[in-house]
Scaffold this motif. Structure first.
Motif, PDB file in Angstrom:
ATOM      1  N   ARG A  17       0.830  -1.204   0.000  1.00 23.67           N
ATOM      2  CA  ARG A  17       0.000   0.000   0.000  1.00 23.67           C
ATOM      3  C   ARG A  17       0.865   1.256   0.000  1.00 23.67           C
ATOM      4  NH1 ARG A  17      -2.353   3.659   3.405  1.00 23.67           N
ATOM      5  NH2 ARG A  17      -4.547   4.182   3.005  1.00 23.67           N
ATOM      6  N   VAL A  18       1.951   1.216   0.762  1.00 24.45           N
ATOM      7  CA  VAL A  18       2.887   2.343   0.777  1.00 24.45           C
ATOM      8  C   VAL A  18       3.476   2.556  -0.621  1.00 24.45           C
ATOM      9  CG1 VAL A  18       5.167   3.076   1.581  1.00 24.45           C
ATOM     10  CG2 VAL A  18       3.486   2.228   3.213  1.00 24.45           C
ATOM     11  N   SER A  19       3.892   1.458  -1.268  1.00 21.94           N
ATOM     12  CA  SER A  19       4.490   1.557  -2.605  1.00 21.94           C
ATOM     13  C   SER A  19       3.494   2.138  -3.599  1.00 21.94           C
ATOM     14  CB  SER A  19       4.963   0.172  -3.077  1.00 21.94           C
ATOM     15  OG  SER A  19       5.960  -0.338  -2.219  1.00 21.94           O
ATOM     16  N   PHE A  20       2.254   1.675  -3.515  1.00 19.94           N
ATOM     17  CA  PHE A  20       1.225   2.159  -4.440  1.00 19.94           C
ATOM     18  C   PHE A  20       0.942   3.640  -4.216  1.00 19.94           C
ATOM     19  CE2 PHE A  20      -3.216   2.951  -5.579  1.00 19.94           C
ATOM     20  CZ  PHE A  20      -3.224   2.511  -6.898  1.00 19.94           C
ATOM     21  N   ALA A  21       0.774   4.026  -2.950  1.00 19.34           N
ATOM     22  CA  ALA A  21       0.446   5.420  -2.639  1.00 19.34           C
ATOM     23  C   ALA A  21       1.589   6.363  -3.007  1.00 19.34           C
ATOM     24  CB  ALA A  21       0.116   5.549  -1.156  1.00 19.34           C
ATOM     25  N   THR A  22       2.821   5.870  -2.876  1.00 25.47           N
ATOM     26  CA  THR A  22       3.991   6.709  -3.144  1.00 25.47           C
ATOM     27  C   THR A  22       4.020   7.205  -4.582  1.00 25.47           C
ATOM     28  OG1 THR A  22       5.284   5.577  -1.448  1.00 25.47           O
ATOM     29  CG2 THR A  22       6.517   6.717  -3.148  1.00 25.47           C
ATOM     30  N   ARG A  23       3.492   6.415  -5.503  1.00 29.78           N
ATOM     31  CA  ARG A  23       3.489   6.823  -6.914  1.00 29.78           C
ATOM     32  C   ARG A  23       2.617   8.041  -7.145  1.00 29.78           C
ATOM     33  NH1 ARG A  23       7.677   5.231  -9.333  1.00 29.78           N
ATOM     34  NH2 ARG A  23       6.756   4.826 -11.360  1.00 29.78           N
TER      35      ARG A  23
ATOM     36  N   ALA B 130       9.722  -0.596  -2.039  1.00 28.85           N
ATOM     37  CA  ALA B 130       9.094   0.512  -1.304  1.00 28.85           C
ATOM     38  C   ALA B 130      10.094   1.636  -1.042  1.00 28.85           C
ATOM     39  CB  ALA B 130       8.517  -0.007   0.015  1.00 28.85           C
ATOM     40  N   LYS B 131      11.297   1.279  -0.615  1.00 32.60           N
ATOM     41  CA  LYS B 131      12.328   2.298  -0.377  1.00 32.60           C
ATOM     42  C   LYS B 131      12.669   3.042  -1.659  1.00 32.60           C
ATOM     43  CE  LYS B 131      14.837   0.145   3.496  1.00 32.60           C
ATOM     44  NZ  LYS B 131      16.133  -0.457   3.898  1.00 32.60           N
ATOM     45  N   ALA B 132      12.826   2.289  -2.738  1.00 35.78           N
ATOM     46  CA  ALA B 132      13.212   2.898  -4.010  1.00 35.78           C
ATOM     47  C   ALA B 132      12.144   3.864  -4.507  1.00 35.78           C
ATOM     48  CB  ALA B 132      13.465   1.803  -5.050  1.00 35.78           C
ATOM     49  N   LEU B 133      10.887   3.474  -4.415  1.00 33.40           N
ATOM     50  CA  LEU B 133       9.810   4.345  -4.888  1.00 33.40           C
ATOM     51  C   LEU B 133       9.707   5.608  -4.034  1.00 33.40           C
ATOM     52  CD1 LEU B 133       7.029   1.717  -5.726  1.00 33.40           C
ATOM     53  CD2 LEU B 133       8.535   2.942  -7.311  1.00 33.40           C
ATOM     54  N   LEU B 134       9.938   5.475  -2.746  1.00 29.19           N
ATOM     55  CA  LEU B 134       9.928   6.657  -1.874  1.00 29.19           C
ATOM     56  C   LEU B 134      11.057   7.609  -2.239  1.00 29.19           C
ATOM     57  CD1 LEU B 134       9.131   4.923   1.528  1.00 29.19           C
ATOM     58  CD2 LEU B 134       7.794   6.795   0.539  1.00 29.19           C
ATOM     59  N   LEU B 135      12.239   7.070  -2.505  1.00 29.83           N
ATOM     60  CA  LEU B 135      13.380   7.918  -2.872  1.00 29.83           C
ATOM     61  C   LEU B 135      13.139   8.610  -4.211  1.00 29.83           C
ATOM     62  CD1 LEU B 135      16.287   5.578  -1.748  1.00 29.83           C
ATOM     63  CD2 LEU B 135      15.721   7.805  -0.778  1.00 29.83           C
TER      64      LEU B 135
END
Length: 277
Positions: free
Chosen positions: A30-36, A115-120
């Motif tokens: 969910r974090v990865s999806f929302a980060t986009r 998840a870390k990569a998408l946030l960065l």
């Protein structure tokens, strides 16, 4: 145009309180999806009228800047994921992975890397927009400084992962806007990423080259056993005088009169090739 109240609702959907995040695969996904969605929401926030709906209230806290709040949330989640990653590694050392089919899908190291990569990447995109649009520069500089540390950790831990290399590449591009580098360890970075240039993945090669090209050009390596010490040894681009194979520039016996010296452009050349591929 999206007003403050509607933007607040969108942000609260995406930005779950980091203290309420769990270590389940679903929460990390969910974090990865929302980060986009975050760079888009940050750009929208930049267009909100000050006269409309007052400040943005996010997770019960009032803040006039959605971009700063998004960056703060992203860094908080990165810190949370760092703890999850350490716990995941420890649990793998303590016990073997269960093979029972009744359990929920176990969290994998790749889930954390993604998840870390998408946030960065999101942080890099938002900070770049802030620098270009000349707003929230102070918050962006602070966030980028912290993100640089996370990007280094991810890159050195997973140098063959397209996710980590692409994220570090995004941070590098943003850092170049303010005249900074990812780190001061160019020798370690070249040793770390040079093997990626032989990889079959075009994008792994491309993003590795973006990182390598952010460092000063390196000098040619000269074989000192065959070096003509009477030649010009200054690191000057014009000092390279290769022969044409017909005697010009070569001494008797076909040996080169001039050694190759000066900064090497091979990384820039390779990057241009990858960009055109």
């Amino acid at each position: 145009h999206i007003g403050g109240a509607r933007l607040e609702a969108l942000l609260n959907v995406c930005l779950k309180d980091p203290t309420e995040l769990s270590t389940t695969k679903e929460d990390i996904a969910r974090v990865s999806f929302a980060t986009r969605c975050l760079p888009f929401l940050s750009r929208i926030a930049g267009g909100v009228d000050d006269d409309e709906d007052d400040d943005i209230v996010l997770n019960g806290q009032t803040d006039g800047s959605a971009a700063a709040r998004i960056l703060s949330w992203s860094l908080a989640v990165l810190k949370f994921l760092g703890g999850v990653d350490e716990g995941l590694c420890s649990s793998k050392e303590r016990k073997p992975r269960s093979t029972t089919t009744s359990e929920a899908a176990p969290l994998q190291s790749l889930d954390i890397i993604v998840a870390k990569a998408l946030l960065l990447e999101s942080i890099a995109t938002i900070c770049s927009s802030c620098f270009t649009g000349n707003y929230e520069k102070s918050a962006s500089l602070e966030a980028l400084s912290d993100a640089k540390g996370y990007a280094n950790d991810l890159l050195f831990s997973h140098p063959k992962s397209i996710w980590s290399v692409k994220a570090a590449s995004a941070i590098v591009k943003c850092l170049e806007k303010i005249g900074q580098q990812l780190n001061d360890t160019s020798n370690e970075i070249f040793e770390l990423l040079s093997p990626n240039l032989k990889d079959q993945s075009h994008f792994l090669r491309l993003h590795s080259l973006v990182i390598l090209n952010s460092y000063p050009r390196r000098p040619f390596i000269v074989d000192h056993d065959n070096l003509d010490h009477t030649d010009d040894l200054d690191e000057d681009v014009d000092s390279f005088r290769p022969g044409d194979g017909n005697g010009d520039g070569y001494e008797a016996g076909g040996s080169a009169k001039s050694s190759v010296s000066g900064p090497c452009d091979i990384m820039k050349t390779l990057l241009n090739i990858e960009v055109m591929s």
